[in-house]
Design a protein around this motif. Structure first.
Motif, PDB file in Angstrom:
ATOM      1  N   LYS A 159      65.136 -43.064 -33.658  1.00  0.00           N
ATOM      2  CA  LYS A 159      66.166 -43.927 -33.080  1.00  0.00           C
ATOM      3  C   LYS A 159      65.654 -45.310 -32.711  1.00  0.00           C
ATOM      4  O   LYS A 159      66.394 -46.102 -32.143  1.00  0.00           O
ATOM      5  N   HIS A 222      74.270 -46.248 -41.935  1.00  0.00           N
ATOM      6  CA  HIS A 222      73.740 -46.152 -40.575  1.00  0.00           C
ATOM      7  C   HIS A 222      72.770 -47.291 -40.273  1.00  0.00           C
ATOM      8  O   HIS A 222      71.679 -47.101 -39.732  1.00  0.00           O
ATOM      9  N   GLY A 423      79.491 -42.437 -33.945  1.00  0.00           N
ATOM     10  CA  GLY A 423      78.524 -42.141 -34.990  1.00  0.00           C
ATOM     11  C   GLY A 423      77.995 -43.286 -35.815  1.00  0.00           C
ATOM     12  O   GLY A 423      77.036 -43.097 -36.575  1.00  0.00           O
ATOM     13  N   ARG A 428      71.770 -42.875 -35.558  1.00  0.00           N
ATOM     14  CA  ARG A 428      72.868 -41.906 -35.399  1.00  0.00           C
ATOM     15  C   ARG A 428      73.129 -41.080 -36.646  1.00  0.00           C
ATOM     16  O   ARG A 428      74.218 -40.538 -36.814  1.00  0.00           O
TER      17      ARG A 428
END
Length: 430
Positions: A159, A222, A423, A428
């Motif tokens: 992350k 993402h 999301g 994520r």
């Protein structure tokens, strides 16, 4: 006691059923799912999934990233980014700022004095200070422009994978995947002044966070792209124009084709996504086929996206305009020969923004839209655009000349709004 015992036994059995060698899946070898937008058309998009172990890299600094990219070579490769990488660094990893790039006597104060429109006029800048600006800009470009070649996957680990100050450029390359990356602040130290004989002129900057030029089969997923670190709103005004330091978050131009952008977040920026770079670029006809789905556009002033020529499927995206975004201009830009097919997108715009502000047309003729929500209520973007912009802009028709068939499940705008809020963006991936 009996229930507690049964639960304990069940838990133990579940643990025993997990193979000792089981590991989390390796997302770096993920490929684009079937029918997931234009990038799945024909030969699907696999990026560096075929890379051998010798061409799988984990990088933690600019030098390692440059070595792994191999000057944009076409060798299949997987590049995993760990932690934060700053592109504005020297070969020893020391941070470089704008003063470090300035050369040949470049000085902003002197540049402003030399090309003040009140004395210089409307001619293109030339002479010692412009030459010094170009030389300084070239020094920065050597550090921050990172060329991505064919058959490449670049993926962030976990992350906290951040790439700041860089411009990832996919030029004349095929089969590229960019995932799980926080791309920040592609900051131009040396904007150029561009006079305009019919107006004030403007400042032009050099770097997009991602630039696709002549690229095909690209999956961007993402990703978070923003100005984080140097917001343009904090920059001064010179020659009555904001001294912009950033160009686009994502530009898809120069005949690029077969691109899917999914579950990404574009935020806190002026120009978000440009598809097609010129009204006269007729070579783009039949290309610029792009799918944008499940993305968030948050505090974006314009170009979400602006489209020329391309067939663009825009579905299940979330748009948020903050109350204090006084500079907001529009979200959907309908330009020359574009074919935007918009389905089930949600707009949340408290404050001054009205439905009629969401769409702007320059030489565009058509926009297909269904299932749009505006602050929770269904609206017809096409009808409202035509009603409120009649006379100032050409009326648009609903016939864009094509119907998408490459897509996964399309949810209602309300459902998509909630799911995308949870999301979309780096860090994520489920």
């Amino acid at each position: 006691m009996r229930a507690r015992h049964i639960g304990a036994v069940a838990g133990t059995l579940a643990l025993l059923c997990v193979p000792a060698h089981a590991e989390a899946r390796d997302v770096s070898r993920d490929t684009l799912p079937a029918n997931d937008g234009w990038a799945s058309y024909g030969t699907s998009t696999t990026g560096g999934a075929a890379a051998d172990d010798a061409h799988v890299y984990t990088v933690t600094d600019r030098a390692g990233l440059v070595r792994a990219l191999d000057n944009g070579s076409d060798t299949p490769k997987i590049i995993k980014i760990a932690g934060t990488i700053d592109a504005n660094t020297d070969d020893d990893g020391e941070h470089l700022d704008c003063a470090d790039y300035a050369t040949d006597g470049y000085n902003l104060k002197k540049y402003l004095a030399a090309y003040d429109p009140r004395t210089w006029g409307s001619a293109k800048p030339s002479g010692p200070q412009e030459e010094a600006r170009q030389a300084s800009a070239a020094k920065q470009a050597e550090r921050v422009v990172l060329r991505v070649g064919s058959h490449t996957t670049i993926v962030g680990l976990g992350k906290g994978a951040v790439l700041k100050g860089a411009s990832l450029q996919v030029k004349d390359a095929d089969n590229v995947i960019l995932r799980n990356l926080d791309l920040r602040d592609a900051y131009d130290c040396f904007p150029v002044w561009q006079p305009n004989t019919g107006g004030l002129g403007d400042w032009k900057t050099a770097y997009d966070n991602i630039w696709l030029a002549g690229a095909t089969h690209v999956w961007i997923d993402h990703v978070t792209a923003s100005d984080k670190g140097h917001p343009d709103a904090a920059e001064p005004t010179w020659f009555a124009r904001n001294y912009l330091r950033h160009d686009g978050l994502l530009d898809i131009t120069n005949g690029s084709d077969l691109v899917t952008v999914s579950w990404s977040r574009f935020a806190d920026h002026d120009k978000a996504i440009l598809i097609g770079n010129g009204d006269t670029a007729t070579g783009d006809r039949g290309r610029l086929r792009v799918t944008l789905h499940h993305n968030t556009f948050e505090s974006v002033v314009q170009r979400a996206p602006r489209v020329r020529f391309g067939q663009v499927h825009l579905y299940n995206n979330r748009y948020v305009v903050d109350e204090d975004d006084a500079d907001y201009r529009y979200s959907l830009g309908v330009s020359t020969e574009s074919g935007i097919y918009a389905e089930n997108n949600a707009f949340t715009t408290p404050g001054h923004v009205e439905v009629a502000d969401l769409v702007k047309s320059w030489n565009g003729t058509a926009l297909h839209q269904t299932g749009t929500l505006f602050n929770g209520y269904p609206v017809d973007l096409l009808a409202i655009h035509n009603a409120y912009n009649s006379g100032s802009e050409r009326d648009l028709t609903a016939d864009v000349g094509w119907t998408p068939n490459l897509h996964t499940k399309i949810d209602s705008a309300a459902v998509a709004d909630r799911e995308v809020a949870r999301g979309a963006g780096a860090g994520r991936i489920p």
